[in-house]
Design a protein around this motif. Structure first.
Motif, mmCIF file in Angstrom:
data_model
loop_
_atom_site.group_PDB
_atom_site.id
_atom_site.type_symbol
_atom_site.label_atom_id
_atom_site.label_comp_id
_atom_site.label_asym_id
_atom_site.label_seq_id
_atom_site.Cartn_x
_atom_site.Cartn_y
_atom_site.Cartn_z
ATOM 1 N N ASP A 107 -15.453 2.289 -13.211
ATOM 2 C CA ASP A 107 -16.903 2.377 -13.076
ATOM 3 C C ASP A 107 -17.280 1.657 -11.781
ATOM 4 O OD1 ASP A 107 -16.865 -0.420 -13.661
ATOM 5 O OD2 ASP A 107 -17.101 -0.005 -15.802
ATOM 6 N N PHE A 108 -18.582 1.542 -11.535
ATOM 7 C CA PHE A 108 -19.028 0.974 -10.262
ATOM 8 C C PHE A 108 -18.493 -0.432 -10.048
ATOM 9 C CE2 PHE A 108 -22.040 -1.275 -7.531
ATOM 10 C CZ PHE A 108 -22.146 -0.402 -6.469
ATOM 11 N N GLU A 109 -18.669 -1.311 -11.035
ATOM 12 C CA GLU A 109 -18.223 -2.690 -10.867
ATOM 13 C C GLU A 109 -16.708 -2.778 -10.773
ATOM 14 O OE1 GLU A 109 -18.302 -6.955 -13.228
ATOM 15 O OE2 GLU A 109 -20.099 -5.692 -13.314
ATOM 16 N N ASP A 110 -15.998 -1.930 -11.494
ATOM 17 C CA ASP A 110 -14.539 -1.976 -11.438
ATOM 18 C C ASP A 110 -14.022 -1.578 -10.063
ATOM 19 O OD1 ASP A 110 -12.063 -2.510 -12.878
ATOM 20 O OD2 ASP A 110 -11.661 -0.358 -12.621
ATOM 21 N N VAL A 111 -14.730 -0.683 -9.374
ATOM 22 C CA VAL A 111 -14.351 -0.353 -7.993
ATOM 23 C C VAL A 111 -14.453 -1.603 -7.118
ATOM 24 C CG1 VAL A 111 -14.981 0.966 -5.928
ATOM 25 C CG2 VAL A 111 -14.982 2.083 -8.174
ATOM 26 N N ILE A 112 -15.539 -2.356 -7.278
ATOM 27 C CA ILE A 112 -15.704 -3.595 -6.504
ATOM 28 C C ILE A 112 -14.531 -4.537 -6.753
ATOM 29 C CG2 ILE A 112 -17.122 -5.661 -6.181
ATOM 30 C CD1 ILE A 112 -19.554 -4.009 -7.048
ATOM 31 N N ARG A 113 -14.240 -4.776 -8.012
ATOM 32 C CA ARG A 113 -13.196 -5.746 -8.363
ATOM 33 C C ARG A 113 -11.821 -5.265 -7.940
ATOM 34 N NH1 ARG A 113 -15.075 -9.868 -11.163
ATOM 35 N NH2 ARG A 113 -17.152 -9.717 -12.107
ATOM 36 N N THR A 114 -11.588 -3.979 -8.043
ATOM 37 C CA THR A 114 -10.299 -3.425 -7.618
ATOM 38 C C THR A 114 -10.121 -3.571 -6.115
ATOM 39 O OG1 THR A 114 -10.332 -1.836 -9.443
ATOM 40 C CG2 THR A 114 -8.861 -1.352 -7.595
ATOM 41 N N ALA A 115 -11.175 -3.257 -5.349
ATOM 42 C CA ALA A 115 -11.079 -3.342 -3.890
ATOM 43 C C ALA A 115 -10.830 -4.773 -3.435
ATOM 44 C CB ALA A 115 -12.360 -2.798 -3.262
ATOM 45 N N VAL A 116 -11.594 -5.728 -3.968
ATOM 46 C CA VAL A 116 -11.408 -7.124 -3.575
ATOM 47 C C VAL A 116 -10.017 -7.611 -3.949
ATOM 48 C CG1 VAL A 116 -12.187 -9.493 -3.990
ATOM 49 C CG2 VAL A 116 -13.870 -7.682 -3.668
ATOM 50 N N SER A 117 -9.500 -7.166 -5.085
ATOM 51 C CA SER A 117 -8.203 -7.655 -5.563
ATOM 52 C C SER A 117 -7.038 -7.240 -4.676
ATOM 53 C CB SER A 117 -7.949 -7.160 -6.993
ATOM 54 O OG SER A 117 -7.585 -5.783 -7.010
ATOM 55 N N LEU A 118 -7.243 -6.225 -3.831
ATOM 56 C CA LEU A 118 -6.149 -5.795 -2.957
ATOM 57 C C LEU A 118 -5.883 -6.806 -1.846
ATOM 58 C CD1 LEU A 118 -6.840 -1.964 -2.568
ATOM 59 C CD2 LEU A 118 -5.226 -3.113 -4.094
ATOM 60 N N TYR A 161 0.260 -6.052 0.262
ATOM 61 C CA TYR A 161 -0.852 -5.742 1.160
ATOM 62 C C TYR A 161 -1.511 -7.035 1.614
ATOM 63 C CZ TYR A 161 -5.004 -3.471 3.062
ATOM 64 O OH TYR A 161 -5.996 -3.030 3.893
ATOM 65 N N PHE A 162 -1.433 -7.287 2.902
ATOM 66 C CA PHE A 162 -2.006 -8.486 3.491
ATOM 67 C C PHE A 162 -2.907 -8.082 4.657
ATOM 68 C CE2 PHE A 162 1.660 -10.021 1.153
ATOM 69 C CZ PHE A 162 1.075 -11.061 0.435
ATOM 70 N N PRO A 163 -3.559 -9.036 5.308
ATOM 71 C CA PRO A 163 -4.617 -8.687 6.257
ATOM 72 C C PRO A 163 -4.287 -7.554 7.213
ATOM 73 C CG PRO A 163 -4.551 -11.045 5.984
ATOM 74 C CD PRO A 163 -3.423 -10.493 5.177
ATOM 75 N N ARG A 164 -5.116 -6.524 7.152
ATOM 76 C CA ARG A 164 -5.019 -5.374 8.035
ATOM 77 C C ARG A 164 -6.424 -5.077 8.537
ATOM 78 N NH1 ARG A 164 -0.536 -6.523 6.469
ATOM 79 N NH2 ARG A 164 1.138 -5.111 5.790
ATOM 80 N N ALA A 165 -6.547 -4.709 9.794
ATOM 81 C CA ALA A 165 -7.881 -4.425 10.342
ATOM 82 C C ALA A 165 -7.912 -3.085 11.062
ATOM 83 C CB ALA A 165 -8.318 -5.545 11.284
ATOM 84 N N THR A 166 -6.972 -2.192 10.736
ATOM 85 C CA THR A 166 -6.961 -0.875 11.342
ATOM 86 C C THR A 166 -7.466 0.154 10.340
ATOM 87 O OG1 THR A 166 -4.715 -0.340 10.614
ATOM 88 C CG2 THR A 166 -4.951 -1.524 12.716
ATOM 89 N N CYS A 167 -7.950 1.280 10.860
ATOM 90 C CA CYS A 167 -8.403 2.345 9.969
ATOM 91 C C CYS A 167 -7.268 2.852 9.089
ATOM 92 C CB CYS A 167 -8.957 3.507 10.790
ATOM 93 S SG CYS A 167 -10.704 3.328 11.223
ATOM 94 N N GLY A 190 -6.452 -8.567 2.001
ATOM 95 C CA GLY A 190 -6.618 -8.065 3.357
ATOM 96 C C GLY A 190 -8.007 -8.319 3.907
ATOM 97 N N ASP A 191 -8.496 -7.359 4.682
ATOM 98 C CA ASP A 191 -9.844 -7.439 5.261
ATOM 99 C C ASP A 191 -10.828 -7.020 4.171
ATOM 100 O OD1 ASP A 191 -12.007 -7.585 6.916
ATOM 101 O OD2 ASP A 191 -11.377 -5.984 8.275
ATOM 102 N N SER A 192 -11.021 -7.897 3.200
ATOM 103 C CA SER A 192 -11.633 -7.493 1.935
ATOM 104 C C SER A 192 -13.107 -7.126 2.056
ATOM 105 C CB SER A 192 -11.461 -8.596 0.882
ATOM 106 O OG SER A 192 -12.093 -9.778 1.299
ATOM 107 N N GLY A 252 -17.276 -8.979 -0.824
ATOM 108 C CA GLY A 252 -15.932 -9.176 -0.282
ATOM 109 C C GLY A 252 -15.815 -10.284 0.738
ATOM 110 N N SER A 253 -16.961 -10.722 1.305
ATOM 111 C CA SER A 253 -16.918 -11.666 2.427
ATOM 112 C C SER A 253 -16.204 -12.990 2.137
ATOM 113 C CB SER A 253 -18.339 -11.927 2.942
ATOM 114 O OG SER A 253 -19.155 -12.524 1.946
#
Length: 463
Positions: A205-216, A183-189, A218-220, A11-12
């Motif tokens: 699946d595992f890789e799809d979780v990665i791709r889904t999370a990055v696609s949102l 959804y744009f940059p957020r840094a709160t819990c 924000g603080d990716s 995500g970095s």
């Protein structure tokens, strides 16, 4: 625990203004690196392992404070927020009522180490309270640790979702397609944890979780670290991704990931105490020059790390700090094979064949900016004298006369270059990028998690 670190690394490149809104992206690029999320994840793991499974919560809090300051100072360029950076520098750090997502991104070890949900949640709370004592900061850590525990103990996604909603009150009713456009940059819990859990719940699946999370967006790096830490507990991690993750972090961090996987609360106890070399005293002594040590020897090996150098000579492995201060030496027959292996992987390598007094070294000209390497290196030493700059970082040695130019001379192990580096290093003030205060060789990463019982460290004069 590799999942949290893998999510951080992947995500970095895409956090904040670099965010993307698609699942179609390379998992790794030249910009993929670990950040403060990884460093603090390791710090919390170290603290929990050090505390022991049945430790009092006050003991856990004290150790979390100590380990986070230690690891944060060891990796000062990892990208910490301003308030936390100030906390790292304080002599008596206190919680500052934060509800940032840092408490949630660093908590994954708590989800793996304990035998009950209740213990997992109370330990997660303790890890948060040392900095993030706001109710939202605490809740974020508790929710993530609980989700990991439930996932690794066989609960379904429906059961995990129901528990999180009922216990913590997070809104998990939105889909990722509904979240993504706005959804744009957020840094709160409260604006990171629900989205990360939703990405896990929606991933196929595992890789799809990665791709889904990055696609949102924000603080990716943090969002993906949280989502993938739960996904690892639910799916397991593909072996090739675990290996890729190991390649991108120091060996001392990998040791803690493996200790958490083994539930090994003894890793910290394997560091036995021997009479330590006092670094403050060493700084007052005349430095031992490595070039003088090797001058009349036909056979030697030198391993150059970002902040420690190891010289294999006369039947010993000699350890140097930065690289002018001698820390101690260990005989060949006492050196653990795992330590030798780590040193070989982590260092640029030279031996007696590489130094020819009459040889002119031709540089390799690159188009990479020297100052960019210096700024981005997580650890490393920068030497400078009379306009000549030298940097040791990332298993490489860089050399240039112009700090800001785009074309500079680069030397690595293949270029068999050392003499100019030593001349610069010994003729100048050593300026380290890290806040290391090394007092003994046991603090070096190559010994992390190694059983050092029975190893004798000798002074320079001892035979």
């Amino acid at each position: 625990m590799y999942g949290a670190i893998l999510g951080d690394i992947i995500g970095s490149p895409y956090e904040f203004r670099h965010c993307i809104k698609t699942k179609n992206f390379p998992l790794f690029s030249e910009r993929s690196r670990f950040t403060d999320d990884t460093v603090m994840t390791i710090a919390v793991a170290s603290a929990l392992l050090k505390s022991g499974k049945d430790a009092e919560l006050n003991t856990i809090r004290a150790n979390v404070r100590e380990e986070m300051q230690k690891w944060g100072r060891r990796y000062p360029q990892a990208g910490y927020g301003g308030a936390f950076r100030r906390w790292l520098a304080e002599e008596n750090p206190q919680p500052y009522n934060s509800f940032g997502n840092g408490s949630a991104m660093r908590v994954s070890a708590a989800g793996w180490l304990y035998d009950s949900l209740e213990r997992t949640v109370e330990v997660a709370r303790a890890t948060a309270e040392v900095t993030h004592n706001h109710p939202e900061g605490i809740k974020g850590a508790e929710a993530v640790a609980a989700a990991i525990y439930l996932a690794r103990t066989g609960k379904s996604k429906e059961e995990i979702k129901a528990y999180i909603v009922k216990t913590f009150g997070y809104d998990l009713s939105r889909t990722c397609d509904e979240i993504r456009p706005t959804y744009f940059p957020r840094a709160t819990c409260q604006e990171t944890v629900p989205e990360a859990i939703t990405a896990f719940l929606e991933g196929r699946d595992f890789e799809d979780v990665i791709r889904t999370a990055v696609s949102l967006g924000g603080d990716s790096d943090t969002l993906t670290a949280i989502a993938v830490s739960i996904a690892e507990a639910f799916y397991g991690m593909p072996e090739e991704l675990e290996e890729e993750c190991r390649k991108r972090i120091p060996s001392e961090m990998a040791d803690y990931c493996e200790a958490v996987a083994r539930n090994d609360f003894h890793i910290e106890r394997q560091q036995v105490a021997y009479p330590e070399n006092n670094f403050e005293t060493l700084k007052c002594n005349v430095p031992i020059r490595i070039d003088s040590r090797i001058e009349n020897h036909k056979r030697w090996q030198l391993f150059v790390n970002d902040y420690y150098w190891v010289l294999h000579i006369d039947g010993y492995y000699e350890f140097y700090y930065n690289p002018t201060y001698f820390l101690g030496k260990i005989s060949e027959d006492q050196m653990p094979g795992r330590v030798i292996s780590r040193i070989s992987r982590a260092c640029a390598y030279f031996d007696s064949r590489h130094i020819k007094k009459d040889r002119k070294m031709e540089p390799v000209v690159t188009n990479v900016n020297f100052s960019k390497i210096a700024d981005e290196a997580v650890v490393g030493n920068h030497f400078c004298i009379l306009g000549q700059h030298c940097l040791t970082a990332n298993k490489m040695i860089y050399f240039n006369t112009d700090y800001e130019s785009n074309g500079y001379s680069l030397y690595d192990a293949d270029e068999k270059w050392l003499e100019s580096t030593l001349n610069v290093a010994y003729s100048s003030l050593c300026m380290t990028k890290t806040h290391h205060h090394i007092k003994s060789i046991w603090e070096l990463g190559c010994f992390r998690g190694i059983d050092t019982c029975g190893i004798r460290v000798k002074s320079f004069e001892e035979k």
